[in-house]
Design a protein around this motif. Structure first.
Motif: not given
Length: 638
Positions: A214-227, A229-236
């Motif tokens: 179930l913790l995948v849900i907040p993690l996915a929301v965070y990465f979507i918003l990060r994408r 805002a920052a234009g990337e899911v994971v910093p280079p």
């Protein structure tokens, strides 16, 4: 519990006397215009943490919307009063202390829970996160991680959906505060596995593994918003190459962090690596890694045996890993990296010592009595060290003066100390530290900017010229460099070039208060009074020297023929700064222009009371004579 909170609260009371330090200026002061924009709270969740600062376009692609919103909210309440921001940090730290106690109480009982919570709260390595406003990223991340651990523990023991919702929301809040919170599920797993007085059969009857899914849900929301805002899911900067580059330093970083929490001999706002530099040799390097690997093996074996001290060791290890193993592996050790690790570290130490002593003495009561005697002594020492070190974070000057004692050969420290002395008006010491920094590193464009500023403050354009030329070559795409160049053009009366350079600077970074004021002065120089007036109004929002701004606004109104508004502006300047001699002179001139001889004479008498320079007195006398008025009383007024 109440005594614990009071003890921690009293320890950190001196932090209220602090101001804005280091990154606080970019994250709060320089974003005053942004925070005052209607609807800014709707924009911040979709922007990177450093949005609106010089780091926005750099490699600092952090996404911490919750912390940005706390800055915005506190700005709405009390503007740029640093006291409110420090109070917020203090309050969150107290809440974290209570949450650590609540969690540890479930694990080790009331007595040791108080000790662990107190040690985590007053340990001097927590100082930076609490006493430095920008350190609140760790405060809020730890707050939400602790809420998550408590809620997830409850969720694993009930079929009610609300604890699961609370755990997911807390996990998302932690991620939205700082990226390090991604390790929270690992800590939750270890706590879930090593519950006291729990048999294998009880664990197997328990909660299904899909609770973790179930913790995948907040993690996915965070990465979507990060994408977004920052234009990337994971910093280079996060990846295998980064980890491999950081790997040789891991043993040193972890052992230094642990020893720093256990025996906090120094305050490390900034520190260079000292062990794993090229000068280090084989025996020390090998010994460090042997100790580190032995601790890892010990913790793994402890986890297999469901030992709580091993949970503390794992907690510390995973809390520090994002800093030392991934995104910030290149950075020097700073105390604020350790805040989330503190509860786990002290659980590891206290429960480990208790277990070791009880195994050796075969009597747990004896071990508990020993801890009960030692803990108050350690807490008093830690609290005294924290109280003694809090003034270090009171201002840029106190901070960098301390760091200069710790690192006298650091060009970075010397540069920052020079800037701090300049802001405090001690130009002699500022210049001395600038020259020291330049001797340590002559290729640093920031030093050139400081030296150019030093000469421009004295009106010495010839002294500034070589440094401005170097800036134009070394830093054509740096905001601050372009601002200094623009100021040089203005001082040299090349106002058109100054205006164009300021505009170029504003394309490179967000406008800062001093630059906006300088831009207004350049427009005034070009007699573009309406445009200058609008720029000065923006400078007011950025909390620049308001008396000087109102004085210049009065001059704009005067040149536009709006004398009443000009008088109001100059009177406001004098209300803010009664020593503003230029405003007193302007009031005399404005009353003369209005033909109000009585008010002009009264303003002139007030002007003379403040001992103006003789040339200004003579200039006013000529204006009185031109208006056909007697100047005798003006020239001889005392």
């Amino acid at each position: 519990m109440l005594l614990l909170v009071v003890f921690v609260a009293a320890t950190y009371v001196p932090c209220f006397r602090g101001g804005f330090v280091n990154d606080d200026r970019m994250l709060i002061q320089d974003r005053a215009l942004l925070f005052s924009t209607p609807g800014a709270y709707r924009v911040l969740p979709f922007k990177v943490y450093w949005w609106g600062t010089p780091y926005d376009a750099d490699a600092w692609r952090y996404y911490r919307p919750w912390v940005s919103l706390t800055y915005w909210f506190e700005y709405q309440l009390d503007g740029l009063n640093p006291g409110l921001y420090h109070f917020s940090n203090w309050a969150v730290h107290l809440a974290n202390t209570a949450l650590v106690f609540a969690l540890m109480r479930l694990l080790v009982g009331n007595g040791l829970a108080v000790g662990i919570a107190a040690l985590a709260a007053v340990c001097p390595t927590a100082l930076t996160s609490v006493g430095w406003i920008a350190g609140r990223t760790d405060l809020w991340a730890t707050f939400f991680v602790l809420l998550f651990l408590l809620a997830f523990r409850a969720a694993r023991r009930t079929t009610n959906r609300w604890p699961h919702i609370a755990a997911s929301a807390a996990f998302f809040g932690a991620l939205a505060s700082k990226e390090v919170a991604i390790v929270a599920p690992v800590i939750a797993w270890a706590l879930d596995r090593c519950q006291p007085n729990q048999s294998d059969s009880e664990e197997n009857q328990r909660r299904p593994a899909w609770h973790y899914a179930l913790l995948v849900i907040p993690l996915a929301v965070y990465f979507i918003l990060r994408r977004i805002a920052a234009g990337e899911v994971v910093p280079p900067s996060v990846g295998l190459i980064t980890f491999l580059r950081a790997f040789p330093y891991l043993a040193e970083q972890y052992l230094r962090a642990g020893s720093g929490m256990l025996v906090p001999l120094h305050y490390n706002f900034f520190a260079d690596l000292t062990w794993s530099v090229p000068g280090m040799r084989g025996e020390a390097f090998l010994l460090t890694w042997l100790v580190f690997l032995a601790l890892i093996v010990l913790i793994v074996l402890g986890l297999r045996r469901r030992q709580l001290w091993a949970v503390g060791g794992l907690w510390m290890g995973v809390a520090l890993f994002p800093a030392y193993g991934l995104n910030r592996s290149f950075a020097p050790l700073a105390d604020f990296y350790t805040y989330l690790a503190l509860p786990g570290f002290w659980l590891f130490v206290i429960e480990g010592l208790r277990t070791l002593a009880s195994n050796v003495m075969r009597r747990r009561e004896t071990a508990d009595r020993g801890l009960a005697i030692a803990l108050p002594i350690v807490l008093i020492v830690f609290a005294s060290l924290t109280i003694r070190r809090l003034p270090i974070l009171a201002s840029d000057l106190t901070l960098w003066s301390h760091m200069a004692q710790r690192f006298p050969l650091s060009e970075f420290v010397a540069t920052n100390l020079s800037e701090a002395y300049h802001k405090h008006g001690d130009d002699e010491r500022a210049f001395r530290w600038m020259m020291r920094a330049a001797a340590l590193d002559s290729t640093n464009w920031a030093l050139r900017a400081n030296l150019a500023t030093y000469y421009l403050d004295r009106g010495d354009i010839y002294g500034a010229m070589p440094h401005v030329d170097a800036l134009a070559e070394m830093a054509p795409d740096r905001y601050r460099a372009q601002v200094v160049i623009a100021r040089f053009y203005y001082t040299a009366d090349h106002c058109s070039a100054a205006v164009e350079t300021y505009r170029r600077a504003f394309q490179l970074g967000p406008p800062t208060a001093d630059a906006v004021f300088g831009f207004g002065n350049a427009l005034f120089c070009l007699q573009q009074y309406d445009d200058a007036m609008e720029v000065y109004k923006t400078a007011l929002l950025l909390q620049f020297d308001q008396a000087a701004i109102y004085n210049n606004m009065g001059l704009c109104y005067e040149n536009l023929g709006e004398f009443d508004q000009a008088i109001e502006a100059q009177e406001e300047a004098l209300r803010l700064d009664s020593t503003m001699i230029l405003s007193r002179e302007s009031l005399v001139i404005l009353h003369l222009l209005k033909g109000d001889s009585a008010e002009a004479r009264r303003a002139a008498q007030d002007f003379m009371v403040h001992n103006p320079p003789p040339d200004r007195v003579e200039a006013l006398a000529q204006r009185f004579a031109k208006a056909g008025m007697d100047t005798t009383s003006l020239l001889h007024e005392e």
